[in-house]
Design a protein around this motif. Structure first.
Motif, mmCIF file in Angstrom:
data_model
loop_
_atom_site.group_PDB
_atom_site.id
_atom_site.type_symbol
_atom_site.label_atom_id
_atom_site.label_comp_id
_atom_site.label_asym_id
_atom_site.label_seq_id
_atom_site.Cartn_x
_atom_site.Cartn_y
_atom_site.Cartn_z
ATOM 1 N N TYR A 93 51.189 42.157 46.937
ATOM 2 C CA TYR A 93 51.790 41.376 45.775
ATOM 3 C C TYR A 93 52.158 40.015 46.637
ATOM 4 C CZ TYR A 93 52.336 44.846 42.466
ATOM 5 O OH TYR A 93 51.200 46.199 41.626
ATOM 6 N N THR A 94 51.627 38.572 45.707
ATOM 7 C CA THR A 94 52.315 37.018 46.387
ATOM 8 C C THR A 94 52.572 35.942 45.778
ATOM 9 O OG1 THR A 94 49.545 36.816 45.779
ATOM 10 C CG2 THR A 94 49.408 37.519 47.872
ATOM 11 N N PRO A 95 53.589 35.646 46.419
ATOM 12 C CA PRO A 95 53.807 34.396 45.023
ATOM 13 C C PRO A 95 53.098 33.536 44.756
ATOM 14 C CG PRO A 95 54.700 34.356 48.028
ATOM 15 C CD PRO A 95 53.562 35.203 47.372
ATOM 16 N N VAL A 96 53.599 33.033 43.840
ATOM 17 C CA VAL A 96 53.053 32.131 43.047
ATOM 18 C C VAL A 96 53.716 30.387 43.128
ATOM 19 C CG1 VAL A 96 51.473 31.249 40.788
ATOM 20 C CG2 VAL A 96 51.541 32.968 41.283
ATOM 21 N N TYR A 97 53.313 29.946 44.136
ATOM 22 C CA TYR A 97 54.203 28.302 44.369
ATOM 23 C C TYR A 97 53.742 27.498 43.473
ATOM 24 C CZ TYR A 97 56.156 29.799 48.776
ATOM 25 O OH TYR A 97 56.515 30.372 49.982
ATOM 26 N N ASP A 98 55.253 26.967 42.800
ATOM 27 C CA ASP A 98 55.017 25.579 41.704
ATOM 28 C C ASP A 98 53.696 24.485 42.767
ATOM 29 O OD1 ASP A 98 55.732 22.450 41.760
ATOM 30 O OD2 ASP A 98 56.405 23.471 39.769
ATOM 31 N N PRO A 99 53.421 24.227 42.350
ATOM 32 C CA PRO A 99 52.128 23.203 42.712
ATOM 33 C C PRO A 99 52.757 22.245 43.559
ATOM 34 C CG PRO A 99 51.134 23.293 40.849
ATOM 35 C CD PRO A 99 52.791 23.970 40.824
ATOM 36 N N GLU A 100 53.827 21.210 43.166
ATOM 37 C CA GLU A 100 53.981 20.409 43.946
ATOM 38 C C GLU A 100 54.880 20.896 44.979
ATOM 39 O OE1 GLU A 100 57.481 16.050 42.999
ATOM 40 O OE2 GLU A 100 57.352 18.371 41.690
ATOM 41 N N TYR A 101 55.753 21.435 44.944
ATOM 42 C CA TYR A 101 56.310 22.581 46.248
ATOM 43 C C TYR A 101 55.552 23.091 47.223
ATOM 44 C CZ TYR A 101 60.615 21.274 43.698
ATOM 45 O OH TYR A 101 61.973 20.390 42.749
ATOM 46 N N GLU A 102 54.157 23.541 46.798
ATOM 47 C CA GLU A 102 53.139 23.755 47.578
ATOM 48 C C GLU A 102 52.750 22.676 49.027
ATOM 49 O OE1 GLU A 102 49.093 26.269 46.900
ATOM 50 O OE2 GLU A 102 49.698 25.444 45.628
ATOM 51 N N ARG A 103 52.791 21.311 48.199
ATOM 52 C CA ARG A 103 52.661 21.142 49.318
ATOM 53 C C ARG A 103 53.651 20.333 50.302
ATOM 54 N NH1 ARG A 103 53.823 15.299 45.349
ATOM 55 N NH2 ARG A 103 52.890 14.202 47.493
ATOM 56 N N ILE A 104 54.343 21.259 50.266
ATOM 57 C CA ILE A 104 55.927 21.172 51.991
ATOM 58 C C ILE A 104 55.368 21.606 52.389
ATOM 59 C CG2 ILE A 104 57.840 21.023 51.752
ATOM 60 C CD1 ILE A 104 58.702 20.148 49.201
ATOM 61 N N ALA A 105 54.982 23.319 51.631
ATOM 62 C CA ALA A 105 54.167 24.483 52.055
ATOM 63 C C ALA A 105 52.803 24.256 53.187
ATOM 64 C CB ALA A 105 54.687 25.796 51.320
ATOM 65 N N GLU A 119 49.759 16.385 54.627
ATOM 66 C CA GLU A 119 50.134 15.208 55.372
ATOM 67 C C GLU A 119 51.687 15.821 55.084
ATOM 68 O OE1 GLU A 119 48.573 11.227 53.917
ATOM 69 O OE2 GLU A 119 47.132 12.285 54.884
ATOM 70 N N ARG A 120 51.916 14.828 54.895
ATOM 71 C CA ARG A 120 53.768 14.411 55.204
ATOM 72 C C ARG A 120 54.389 14.611 53.717
ATOM 73 N NH1 ARG A 120 58.938 14.296 58.036
ATOM 74 N NH2 ARG A 120 60.341 13.719 56.937
ATOM 75 N N PRO A 121 54.893 15.198 52.589
ATOM 76 C CA PRO A 121 54.945 14.637 50.970
ATOM 77 C C PRO A 121 55.959 14.140 50.797
ATOM 78 C CG PRO A 121 55.216 16.841 51.202
ATOM 79 C CD PRO A 121 55.203 16.255 52.461
ATOM 80 N N GLU A 122 55.674 13.539 50.007
ATOM 81 C CA GLU A 122 57.099 12.526 49.233
ATOM 82 C C GLU A 122 57.211 13.675 48.139
ATOM 83 O OE1 GLU A 122 56.414 8.452 48.187
ATOM 84 O OE2 GLU A 122 55.699 8.176 50.668
ATOM 85 N N ILE A 123 58.261 13.788 47.614
ATOM 86 C CA ILE A 123 58.748 14.469 46.759
ATOM 87 C C ILE A 123 60.194 14.330 45.924
ATOM 88 C CG2 ILE A 123 59.496 17.337 45.689
ATOM 89 C CD1 ILE A 123 56.504 17.266 46.872
ATOM 90 N N GLU A 124 59.951 13.950 44.443
ATOM 91 C CA GLU A 124 61.128 13.375 44.042
ATOM 92 C C GLU A 124 61.807 14.336 43.660
ATOM 93 O OE1 GLU A 124 61.817 11.342 39.473
ATOM 94 O OE2 GLU A 124 60.412 12.520 39.659
ATOM 95 N N GLY A 125 63.661 13.468 44.004
ATOM 96 C CA GLY A 125 64.576 14.461 44.473
ATOM 97 C C GLY A 125 64.658 14.995 46.415
ATOM 98 N N LEU A 126 63.715 15.211 46.421
ATOM 99 C CA LEU A 126 63.994 15.138 48.490
ATOM 100 C C LEU A 126 63.735 14.344 48.958
ATOM 101 C CD1 LEU A 126 62.241 18.725 48.441
ATOM 102 C CD2 LEU A 126 64.272 18.677 48.673
ATOM 103 N N THR A 127 65.135 14.385 49.652
ATOM 104 C CA THR A 127 65.319 12.633 50.471
ATOM 105 C C THR A 127 63.957 13.190 52.086
ATOM 106 O OG1 THR A 127 67.000 14.341 52.339
ATOM 107 C CG2 THR A 127 67.493 13.028 50.028
ATOM 108 N N GLU A 128 63.951 12.774 52.859
ATOM 109 C CA GLU A 128 63.527 11.846 53.986
ATOM 110 C C GLU A 128 64.464 13.809 55.001
ATOM 111 O OE1 GLU A 128 60.424 11.254 54.999
ATOM 112 O OE2 GLU A 128 60.758 10.627 53.089
ATOM 113 N N GLN A 129 65.879 13.394 55.265
ATOM 114 C CA GLN A 129 66.855 14.053 55.247
ATOM 115 C C GLN A 129 66.701 16.071 55.304
ATOM 116 O OE1 GLN A 129 68.051 11.795 53.899
ATOM 117 N NE2 GLN A 129 68.313 10.756 55.734
#
Length: 513
Positions: free
Chosen positions: A118-130, A138-148
């Protein structure tokens, strides 16, 4: 010969070469570190069998290192990057969390069979981070997540190669980035399965559907799965596809526990002779103990291994009694064993959520206290990669001479648990502990009954499995007595990280009594 610099025994070297040939025909050349597409869609299965100490785990670890050096990508089950046509993958599996954790402690990135099915289904926005963490984007820009926060995720992934752990380091919860779970639809590539003697036919067929190249590592002297008539899945393979390791590896040559385990292979050895061997081993080596009572202090983290269910229930109730556990509640630090999930079919997603957290049948758990909602428990899942969870629980404590178990508390549905201070030897397969207590009167009872399994006396198979659960010390308990605890139960060593929520609806001995 394609053997690495490590010195193998002759049978290990032969097995390594045979596996190398199978992998080469599947398009993975370990000699030249060359990867090509698989040449056939047919499933190739090979088994490497041997008793404890024969070097199966060492061989598995060396094959993993060679595949990784050749550029094969390890699939963990927590996240898979987008498929590339030229990519070759390896999954290393075990039937239980504890068996997988034993491999991980040796540097082998193992996961459970369930986490691959069984495999997890990721939210598309956070899949960019993965994808970025896995070096596929490429390094993504995600609303609500800082560079740190992204830097923390990258640092965690570099050290641990865990996508969920990296996202948690960025301040995200599992419910933020995992939207659900699905059964794997597309096949993988190469699969290694440790403790394959525990596989039943259904699990084996599932694995054959997923892996075109499947390598099984198993111990033919262990107990076969229930309802398998004493047969293991590798018993059905053609003889040329089963490689047997017979020589004890040199590092284990002076291990008295393994000496005892291998002595059980003598067809003329009787139970009384074997007990004399145990007593003699205890007289000359501190790693074997001739115990006159069960040491209750050990039972919270290392259950007593028994054969009879009645013995298991008596020991559990004696454990609770000497710790002063109330009849209507659990104490923090009491051990539990997951006995399955009580959920209707419409809650399939919740079932997968629980199982993905490690709450699969047979999982060993330590109770950390009540959850925020009635019926919920805070739990530490032994051997899980992310061990602390909060889950709806149904706890059952069996009583001697009573058909129905006592239930101190229960959610309307959720994970069900039995007490884990003592477990049957069957359920202990796949697990190991530093110190193991074996309740010898039960094995004597099995010997007196004269039962056999797969042509061998049952007591010998039970003794072999029980003894080989011990990594450092074996206590052979010969009397029906229990010590008093030296202190209260504790969980301070398990509180290192917060629990991940799982939303779900709703020395003075005493005689055992």
């Amino acid at each position: 010969m394609s053997v690495p610099t490590l010195t193998f025994s002759d049978d290990q070297a032969g097995a390594y070469d045979s596996v190398t040939e199978v992998l080469r025909s599947a398009g993975v050349d370990l000699d030249d570190q060359l990867l090509t597409p698989p040449k056939s869609a047919a499933t190739a299965v090979m088994a490497i069998t041997g008793k404890a100490g024969s070097g199966k785990t060492l061989l598995l670890a060396e094959l993993y290192k060679a595949l990784k050096a050749a550029g094969v990508e390890v699939v963990s089950g927590d996240y898979e990057s987008r498929k590339r046509r030229d990519k070759r993958t390896l999954a290393i599996l075990a039937p239980t969390n504890k068996a997988a954790s034993v491999l991980r402690l040796r540097g082998v990135p193992a996961t459970t069979i369930h986490r691959i099915l069984y495999t997890p289904v990721y939210d598309p926005e956070y899949e960019r981070i993965a994808e970025w963490l896995a070096s596929n984007g490429e390094r993504p820009e995600i609303e609500g997540l800082t560079e740190q926060a992204l830097d923390r995720a990258a640092a965690f992934y570099a050290a641990n190669t865990s996508i969920p752990g990296a996202l948690a380091a960025a301040g995200l919860r599992g419910s933020d980035f995992i939207t659900g779970w699905k059964r794997r639809e597309e096949p993988l590539d190469i699969g290694f399965v440790d403790e394959s003697s525990m596989l039943d036919d259904k699990q084996y067929e599932d694995l054959r559907e997923i892996f075109p190249t499947l390598l099984l590592f198993g111990d033919p002297a262990q107990l076969a799965p229930v309802n398998q008539s004493g047969a293991m899945v590798f018993d059905k393979l053609p003889e040329r596809r089963v490689l047997s390791l017979s020589r004890i590896h040199r590092q284990d040559a002076d291990n008295p526990i393994l000496d005892l385990a291998h002595a059980l292979g003598d067809p003329n050895l009787g139970f009384e002779q074997f007990e004399r061997m145990v007593e003699q081993a205890a007289a000359r080596d501190r790693r074997v103990v001739w115990g006159h009572r069960v040491e209750v202090d050990l039972m919270a983290r290392s259950p007593v291994l028994v054969w009879r269910n009645a013995t298991r229930i008596r020991l559990i109730n004696a454990f609770r009694q000497v710790y002063g556990a109330p009849p209507d509640a659990l104490l923090e630090g009491e051990p539990l064993i997951c006995d399955g999930l009580e959920l209707p079919l419409k809650h399939r997603k919740k079932r997968l959520d629980l199982e993905a957290r490690g709450l699969i049948k047979g999982a060993q758990v330590i109770y950390l206290g009540e959850g925020r909602k009635p019926g919920f428990s805070r739990l530490h899942v032994m051997g899980a990669e992310e061990p602390q969870v909060s889950a709806a629980s149904i706890v059952k404590i069996e009583k001697p001479d009573e058909e129905e178990p006592f239930i101190p508390f229960a959610a309307r549905m959720g994970a069900t648990f039995l007490h884990g201070a003592a477990v049957t030897i069957h359920k202990a397969q796949g697990s190991q502990w530093n110190t193991v207590q074996v309740f010898a009167p039960d094995l004597y009872a099995a010997a007196r009954m004269g039962r056999s399994e797969a042509g061998q006396p049952l007591w010998k198979r039970l003794a072999y499995v029980a003894i080989t659960r011990a990594q450092e010390r074996l206590i052979w308990v010969v009397r029906n007595r229990l010590s008093m605890p030296t202190g209260p139960l504790g969980v301070d060593d398990l509180r290192a990280s917060p629990a991940a929520p799982l939303t779900l609806e709703q020395p003075q001995p005493e005689e055992l009594s």
